[in-house]
Write an enzyme that holds these catalytic residues in place. Structure first.
Site, PDB file in Angstrom:
ATOM      1  N   CYS A   1      29.298  77.003  42.949  1.00 38.51           N
ATOM      2  CA  CYS A   1      28.919  76.371  44.210  1.00 38.51           C
ATOM      3  C   CYS A   1      29.892  75.299  44.676  1.00 38.51           C
ATOM      4  O   CYS A   1      29.762  74.806  45.785  1.00 38.51           O
ATOM      5  CB  CYS A   1      27.541  75.751  44.077  1.00 38.51           C
ATOM      6  SG  CYS A   1      27.537  74.435  42.855  1.00 38.51           S
TER       7      CYS A   1
ATOM      8  N   ASP B   1      30.171  72.296  43.431  1.00 39.55           N
ATOM      9  CA  ASP B   1      29.702  70.937  43.161  1.00 39.55           C
ATOM     10  C   ASP B   1      30.498  70.316  42.011  1.00 39.55           C
ATOM     11  O   ASP B   1      30.988  71.021  41.141  1.00 39.55           O
ATOM     12  CB  ASP B   1      28.217  70.959  42.776  1.00 39.55           C
ATOM     13  CG  ASP B   1      27.349  71.325  43.972  1.00 39.55           C
ATOM     14  OD1 ASP B   1      27.889  71.384  45.080  1.00 39.55           O
ATOM     15  OD2 ASP B   1      26.146  71.545  43.789  1.00 39.55           O
TER      16      ASP B   1
ATOM     17  N   CYS C   1      24.012  69.308  44.380  1.00 41.13           N
ATOM     18  CA  CYS C   1      22.647  69.570  44.815  1.00 41.13           C
ATOM     19  C   CYS C   1      21.646  68.730  44.027  1.00 41.13           C
ATOM     20  O   CYS C   1      21.988  68.089  43.032  1.00 41.13           O
ATOM     21  CB  CYS C   1      22.329  71.044  44.635  1.00 41.13           C
ATOM     22  SG  CYS C   1      22.209  71.507  42.910  1.00 41.13           S
TER      23      CYS C   1
ATOM     24  N   CYS D   1      23.033  74.929  37.724  1.00 40.01           N
ATOM     25  CA  CYS D   1      23.311  73.533  38.074  1.00 40.01           C
ATOM     26  C   CYS D   1      23.303  72.640  36.839  1.00 40.01           C
ATOM     27  O   CYS D   1      24.025  71.653  36.769  1.00 40.01           O
ATOM     28  CB  CYS D   1      22.276  73.011  39.064  1.00 40.01           C
ATOM     29  SG  CYS D   1      22.014  74.107  40.460  1.00 40.01           S
TER      30      CYS D   1
END
Ligand code: FES
Ligand code: FES
Length: 132
Positions: free
Chosen positions: A33, A35, A58, A102
């Site tokens: 993603c 991040d 996120c 994540c």
């Protein structure tokens, strides 16, 4: 969808910030993603005395980073190396399956900060062999 603990750590993240003259700094990016997370460790006598993080990512990345800092605070570097993203997710009472990636960020950032610490001090740490 999100547990109360995830919401709490997202709304009130613990240990956010930077440590000046940190003994180890880890920075990792999530290929899925984009991040990024940065973690700072203060280590004395092999014990993690302080830890701070910054995450550009996120809510799940922020919540797992926050929980991970609490889980390694006061631990030895060897113990901190054993932190897994699964353990962090469990401590948060679970993450939605699509958000499990994540939590990998926190595990990797902790490892990368400990590798940085070992390199800077030219020391061997048990368990580091297994780390990419
Ligand atoms: Fe990072 Fe989800 S892509 S916010
Ligand atoms: Fe990127 Fe969560 S979606 S770390």
């Amino acid at each position: 969808m999100y547990s109360e603990k995830v919401m709490d750590h997202f709304m009130n993240p613990r240990n956010v910030g930077e440590i000046e003259n940190a003994d180890g700094i880890g920075e990792v990016g999530n290929a899925k993603c984009g991040d990024i997370m940065k973690i700072y460790l203060k280590i004395e006598d092999n014990i993690i005395k302080d830890v701070k993080f910054k995450t550009f990512g996120c809510g799940s990345a922020i919540a797992t980073s926050s929980m991970a800092t609490e889980m390694i605070m006061g631990k030895s570097v060897e113990e901190a190396l054993k932190l897994t993203n699964k353990a962090v997710a469990e401590a948060l009472d679970g993450l939605p399956a699509v958000k499990m990636h994540c939590s990998v960020l926190a595990e990797q950032a902790v490892k990368s900060a400990i590798i940085d610490y070992a390199k800077k001090n030219n020391i061997h740490i048990d368990g580091l062999e297994d780390v990419k």
